[in-house]
Each structure stands twice: as structure tokens, then as C-alpha cells.
Design an enzyme around this catalytic site. Sequence first.
Site, PDB file in Angstrom:
ATOM      1  N   SER A  44      39.408  44.919  21.920  1.00  0.00           N
ATOM      2  CA  SER A  44      38.044  45.383  22.196  1.00  0.00           C
ATOM      3  C   SER A  44      37.831  46.852  21.879  1.00  0.00           C
ATOM      4  CB  SER A  44      37.702  45.132  23.673  1.00  0.00           C
ATOM      5  OG  SER A  44      38.565  45.871  24.514  1.00  0.00           O
TER       6      SER A  44
ATOM      7  N   GLY B 138      39.363  33.868  45.477  1.00  0.00           N
ATOM      8  CA  GLY B 138      38.389  34.596  46.275  1.00  0.00           C
ATOM      9  C   GLY B 138      36.976  34.574  45.767  1.00  0.00           C
ATOM     10  N   VAL B 139      36.652  33.732  44.768  1.00  0.00           N
ATOM     11  CA  VAL B 139      35.287  33.712  44.236  1.00  0.00           C
ATOM     12  C   VAL B 139      34.437  32.614  44.863  1.00  0.00           C
ATOM     13  CG1 VAL B 139      35.961  34.742  42.052  1.00  0.00           C
ATOM     14  CG2 VAL B 139      35.990  32.267  42.289  1.00  0.00           C
ATOM     15  N   GLY B 140      34.989  31.825  45.799  1.00  0.00           N
ATOM     16  CA  GLY B 140      34.174  30.860  46.525  1.00  0.00           C
ATOM     17  C   GLY B 140      34.237  29.440  46.005  1.00  0.00           C
ATOM     18  N   LYS B 141      35.350  29.059  45.369  1.00  0.00           N
ATOM     19  CA  LYS B 141      35.439  27.697  44.831  1.00  0.00           C
ATOM     20  C   LYS B 141      35.501  26.666  45.964  1.00  0.00           C
ATOM     21  CE  LYS B 141      39.189  28.608  42.531  1.00  0.00           C
ATOM     22  NZ  LYS B 141      39.320  30.024  42.872  1.00  0.00           N
ATOM     23  N   THR B 142      36.320  26.924  46.959  1.00  0.00           N
ATOM     24  CA  THR B 142      36.476  25.964  48.058  1.00  0.00           C
ATOM     25  C   THR B 142      35.212  25.871  48.890  1.00  0.00           C
ATOM     26  OG1 THR B 142      38.854  26.436  48.122  1.00  0.00           O
ATOM     27  CG2 THR B 142      37.880  25.377  50.056  1.00  0.00           C
TER      28      THR B 142
ATOM     29  N   LYS C 139      31.706  45.095  31.588  1.00  0.00           N
ATOM     30  CA  LYS C 139      31.803  46.391  30.906  1.00  0.00           C
ATOM     31  C   LYS C 139      30.506  47.184  31.021  1.00  0.00           C
ATOM     32  CE  LYS C 139      35.231  44.911  27.480  1.00  0.00           C
ATOM     33  NZ  LYS C 139      35.500  44.627  26.053  1.00  0.00           N
TER      34      LYS C 139
END
Length: 975
Positions: free
Chosen positions: A865, A532-536, A908
Site C-alpha cells: 500500500s 470482539g466485533v459482536g458475532k455471538t 485509513k
Amino acid sequence: MARTQTATLPIIALPRDTVLLPGIVQRIPVSSNRPDIASLLALVYTRAASTTPNGRIDTVPIACVPLASPLLGPKGQLLIQDGESASNPASAPAPAPADVNPAKASKADLFAWGVAAKITGVEGRGTGEFTLLVEGVARIRVDKIHHGKAYLEGKVAYCQDEGARLDAALDDLFEALKLLSREFVAILRLSSILPRPHGAPALTPLLARRLDLFITKQKQPGALADFMANIVESSYEEKLQVLSLLDVKERVAKVIQLLDRQIGDIKNSMKITALNTTTMPFTDPGFPKRDGDKIWRPSKPRTSIKIGTPGARMPFPRPPRSARPSDEDPEEAQEENEIDELQKRLDAAKLSPEAAKVAEKEIKRLRKIHPAQAEYSVMRSYLETLAEVPWTTTTDDRLGPQTLTRARKQLDDDHHGLEKVKKRLTEYLAVLRLKQSINDDVDAQIQKAEEEMGAAEASQKNDADAANADADAAAADPSSEDKTKANANANAALPDPRSDEMIKANSAKLDVLRSKRMVDKSPIMLLVGPPGVGKTSLARSVAMALGRKFHRISLGGVRDEAEIRGHRRTYVAAMPGLIIQGLKKVGVANPVFLLDEIDKVGGSNVHGDPSAAMLEVLDPEQNHSFTDHYVNIPVDLSKVLFIATANSLDTIPPPLLDRMETIYIPGYTTLEKRHIAMQHLVPKQIRVNGLHEDQVVFTEEVVSRIIESYTREAGVRNLEREISSVLRGKAVEFADAKDAGHPETYNPQLGVDDLERFLGIEKFEEEIAEKTSRPGIVTGLVAYSTGGNGSILFIEVADMPGTGTVQLTGKLGDVLKESVEVALTWVKAHAYGLGLTQSPSENIMKDRSIHVHCPSGSIPKDGPSSGISQAVALISLFSGRPVPPTMAMTGEISLRGRITAVGGIKEKLIGALRAGVKTVLLPAQNRKDVRDLPQEVKDGLEIVHVSHIWEAIRHVWPDGQWPGEQEYSREQSRL
């Protein structure tokens, strides 16, 4: 004679012109207009489940009854003979209408005879329709019909054939039926070989042998008669008559009559002619074409051979194409035209030298093969594939002074953020632009050198021609003066060493200039990131920015190597692989190929290794000569811009991963999601849901609440779904107000309080910084594993009387538990320096136990962390000093107290700013990550970098006095 028994069976009224006979399997299509069959099938399944242990539906009997014919009586007798009624017209039943609906048929609409059958299967079509497979078992007589249910049910009487004893008359009829049946099969097989009228029946050799064997082994006359009646051509009434004939002798005689008629019709429609042939070769160029026609045409008189004549031979094989006259068959001329058309397509395709050589060889073979041969279609398909592959055709890239500016604008308009990817693509475009400029200069120099070399060669040729002309003139007029002049010209015509050296120098210069041309090798990039981050969509934007054609190849679930490399032509239905098919589709040699989900390609199995097949495709040093198994000719893929996408690198083999340039695309932050939603998602969903921009007012507060409280993902897919849900709710409100005639009552404003009405209660709760503090509570920072989101995390530590045990709760992972142990060990080792004990040898945990807890216990927590937070929380608890509530920290510590770097700094700190934190302690090694922070975060937070736990303690409690801090200061000064 026949014996009878009665039973009550559910009845299927067969479709019009359909008759089911015993021993025959029939397909009955079932659609929405046959609810009776659906109800009957439900009954059959119910009875099968209750009567048989395995629920087999073929054990439940049913009845299949055909529709009645107006030309037959109840017992199957013809009512009309020679145009007149066979009996009293007054007693004849009224003809049944032609449009009787089988689903609503009554007893008057059904024939008096049918068959008891069993359902052998149900075939679904995937469109709401299905087909019922029924097999006839025995003849029945329909005595009574019941109409009270959703399907027909009736009382029937079974009528079984008594074929145990054969008398002489029946035996003779049975043998005649067998002979006619075998002759019928033989004629059908022969008619399928010879030229026959369109639509004539045909049999394959295997099916013909099986039918002949079945007929020979058949022992029951009635069963064979039913079988042959089903395959012979006959009218609907004739099939009903066969069904109604209980007497086996009459039934066999009726089928013999039908077979005899069918055999006669087939014989009359076929004519076999014996042809005379010649072996005379056509080598004489003066041989008249008319004589050739006479030789290849049948000689007269033609001798007709009846079917079944012993010794009849098939006609001779078809002569070669080159030996047949051009006007013999129009279809052959059409085939020649199609081959010529294919030759033109191959010429226009500008094949590579190797492909042109193979195509020329194959086209010659194709001209010699008859179109009816199987190899003809295989070779033709192969040549058509060669003609469709773009060997040299390319798309001109939009490379000009405005190339980079236009590409940046295109990428920025389509995607927010993703600076690393945009930077890499801009670099590629800049390299392409510079290479094109260099090639333009080299081409100009090559053209100039070619002109100079051409002028030198032309001058040398003119001098030689003039010398030769003078020599010829001197030979014709042998005077002393002319001879002297000719000798001088002959000497001048000798090769000039300077001219030859100039030509050689220009040739060498051309070779050097051609070697200076820059060859474009497109990069092979791998975009790795969560869904869903726009690779395609990013790959599609790259194609638009370059002005190239785009093709997407989905590799998810590919398990066969042949899907990548193609099938070899020796296999039936062979075809090229996905790469060659993609090139054929786009029609150019330099498209943008998106290899989607390359991390989900199957591994090695019985069908090969698809991931290994991708090695040659994605290797810049090999893909200039990629060989597909079907094409079997090297194809240049170096001009193709491959962009692969993956969600994880774990499943990609290392050799394949090494061939790609990996670019990581992290999840979107909250600020980026808000920008994407306001600029792209909200306007898009307003249009999709039939609204206008002035009918819904989306504010940034509403979008931020949806992002924080209703979604927790790396991409924006769920965010788009939630926005769409809100807009659908507003669309309902607007439609209700408009339909009621009061559109002014509709409120286009959308507030935060309205979200619960459209989306329900909040799915995720956001942690908010505390306003008061107490010892043992520290605010940490966390980045969620889903990516893109970060938040604060409270760490609570409490002590109690005990024996030094440590209890951990909050669904902590192994790494987080180890961080607690390291922090506790450091605090115990430096308890005296921290002022927590009276002497260095005193154990601070001697008479107490502690409990470490992280709220939100149902959410798993892990990762290196929180070491600094755990240590500060323990010091706060043991010293009784509270930590400021608006201060958060992240970082891991070692046993020496060093604070090491952690990941997810961007997420963060955005989450910390959103939660109300004012000061953040970060490891000094993460100083470089702060540069990528949005300016809004830099302005809203005070970021303090620390490299040791003593520095963190100094910033948390600046007024505190720590004896051990002086020792740390002395160590730092010595360093």
C-alpha cells in the site's frame, strides 16, 4: 515376642472412630481445621527432598495414632465389664470427651498405641481440601509427646511381630482364621446375590475371587489378622484392642471371635427357600387366576437351606411379566405405570413415521424385559430421548406487516454498523414473509378443493344408498310397478362418469396445490471477523428478532466425531451428539443454532474427523435427514437456522466452507467504537460499577482518547475494560467522599487529563501531520493488522555520497521492501523525464546511496500500500521539492507506473482525518470503497483518485514542469 527400637517421628492424630492397622491403606481427609497435618506434610516434603535423590515422600516415616477411648485402659484392657468397673474406679483415667479436636490433641487424648506409616499419595479435591493416603507399616508404642511445633512429634518404640516360627497352637489358630475368612467372603458374595436388607454388605465376583486368593496365599498370621480386623464389622474399642495386642496368638484369637460373630449375624439375616416350578403354559382362557397364583407361588412346606449346604440351588428365573399376577409386586405395577407414561409421551411427541415405527418396536421389547436387566435402562433412555426430540414442534415466527420494521429496530438497537449482516438477515425475513403469504393462499385453495371433492363424494354416496333402498323394497313386494321403479333407480345408481371425472379432477388439483406449498430451508451463514466485533451476540439478536429459541454450541476444541454425531448405543454411557442434545434442550425443530468457533474444530485423528461430521449438518441438501449415531433415525435439520462464527478461514476445510454463506465482519472503526461506547458500553459499565448516570459525565473526547491512546483492537472488549477501569476509579472517589461526609467534594466531570490517573501512561501514540515540510518526507496511510484502526505513517528518504546502495530500516516486511525497489526502479527509469538527470543515459544513483526509513521502528510494517508514497518521496528527495504536509497518499505502483487498488480504505481515511490531513490521494480502482465512508469523513477530506504516478505528481506539485508528463499525456490521448 517382639523386638523393639525407638525413634522420634511426627505424629498425625487420626480422626475419631478411625484406626489404622499395619498393612492397611487409609484415607485421611484434610480440611482447614487440620493445620497440623498441613505443617507435617510440608516437613515430609522437605525431608524427602533432602534425603532422597528423587524426593519420594513415602520414604519419610510418620506415626498415626488414634484417639483414646474412655472404655479402654492404656494397655487396651476394658475398664468396664458387665456394667461395673474392671478395676479400682479411683485409678481409672477420666473418660475422654467426645468432642476432642484431633488437631489440638494432647498425650492424654491419644491412645498409647499406634502405627508407623508412610504417605503414599495426596488426592486433591479442587476446593481447598485434600485427602492424605497413608499406609500402616508397623505397630508402635507412644512413649513421649512433644508440643513445641505446629504438629505433634513424639518418641515411639517399634514393636514388630516375630512370625518366623509357628508353633502348633498358632498354626491351628492361623488355619481357623483362614477358614473363617474364606467363609466370610463367600457369605458376603452370596448375600449380594440374594435379596438382603438395605445396607447389607455386597461383593462383586471379581473382588470376591481376589480376596479369596489373598487369604489363601497369606503366610503371616498377624498380617492376616490385621487385614480381616479392618474389614469385619466391629466397634471402635475392639479395633483399638486389636491394635494394642502385640501377641500374635491373642490377636488372631480376637479376630476369630469378631469373624465368628459377624458370620452368625449374616446367617441369621438371610433365608433361602427352595421353590417348586411348573412348565405348564397358560393358554387356557378359562384357567382360574387363583390356580395360577398357586402354581407361581412357593409350594408348602418351605424347606430352609443353610448357607453352605452342598447342592443348594438358586431359585428359578423370574417368570415373564405377562404370566405374573398383577398384585404380586407393587414395584412391578409402578414399572408398568412408568412404561405407560412413556408411551403417552411418545404419542404426544408426534414422531415421524420412521421414528414411530422404531418406538413401537422398542416399547414392545421393553415390556418383555425385566427392569433389573442392564438392557432395560438402555432401552428406556433411548425411548426417553426419542420422546424429547422435537420432531414436528416448531415456534411460530413473528411474521406480519411489521416484521421487517421490528427486526431492523431490534438489530439496530443491539448492534451499531454491520450493515451487510443486517441486510442479509432482513432479506431472509422478507423471503420467509413472502413464502408464508403464498402458503396461506395455497392452504385456502386446498381447503376449498377438499370441500368440493367431499361434497361430490357425499352426493354420489347418497344416490347409491337411495338406489339400494328401493331395490330392497322391490325385492320384498314383487309388483310390476315396483320392479320398474327399482330398475330405474338401479340404473340411476350406476356410477356417473361425470361425477367420477370431477372427483379425479379435484384429486389432481389437490396434488398440484400441495406441490405449490413453499418449503422453508433456512440459510447457513458463517460470520467471519476478528474477536470482539459482536458475532455471538448478533446471533442472539437474530433469534430475538425472529421470536425463535436460541442455543449456542461451542465447537472450540472438539476432537471427537462422536461429539457431533453421538455414540452408538452399543457403547456404555452412550449419548446423542451436540446437535440432538441442542434440539432436546430447546424443544422445537426450528431454533437458531450458534456454532461458535467453527474454525477451531479439530481435524482428522484417531477419534474421527469432527469437521467432516459437520458436512452433513451444514449441507442444505442433506440435513433434512441428518442421522445421529445414537438416535439412528433421520432427523430434519432443514428448519434450523445455523449461524457459525470464525476468526479465520484458514483452518476451515474447503468442503465445509463451501456449504456456508460467508459474511465478513470487519473491525469497528474509531467512529463506530465511539458510538458504541457512548450508546452501550458507558451506560452498561456505570450500572455495573454501582453508579448513577448523573454521578459520572463521560464526554466524547474522553472516549476518543481511550480508543486512540489506550486500545488498538478490532472489537470493543478492551475498550469496555478500560472504561470499566475509569469508572472503578470514579467509584472509589465517590465512595471516599461519601464516607468522609462531604459528598459535595466529589466531581462527576471526567476530563481527558484524568485518564492518566486512572489508566496510566498512554499505551499508543497517534501520529499527527507535520506543520512544515522538507524534501524526502511523505505522509502515507496504514491500517493496523488488529483491525478497526488506521493512521498516517511517515516515510523518510535521505541520500548521501555512495555507490548506489539502498538501506531499509523500520522493521519493514518483504512486500514493503519490494515496493521500495519498484518505486526506485521507476524513478531511475524516468529520471530524465522527471528532470532529475541531464541525459537519458545518466544513472541518478551513480555517486549516491539512499536510506529509506519508516518511524516507529519497533512496530512491524508490511503490505502492498505504500508504493506511491515511496515513489513520491524519492522524486521529492532527488528534485528538492517538498510535499505538502497535509497531503497523504496510499496505493501500490507497478513498473509501468500504474497505481493499483489497496485495502483498508475506510480505516485509513478515518485515521487521516483524525491526524489532521486535508487531502488524500487514492487509487482510482478504490473509488467504490469511498461510498461506504461516513459522511463526516467525506466532508472533512478532499479525496483525489489517481490511476498513474504522473497524475499523482501533477496533484502533488501542480506548478511543476515535467518533461516526461507530456509523453504520458500523448499516450493517454491515443488510448
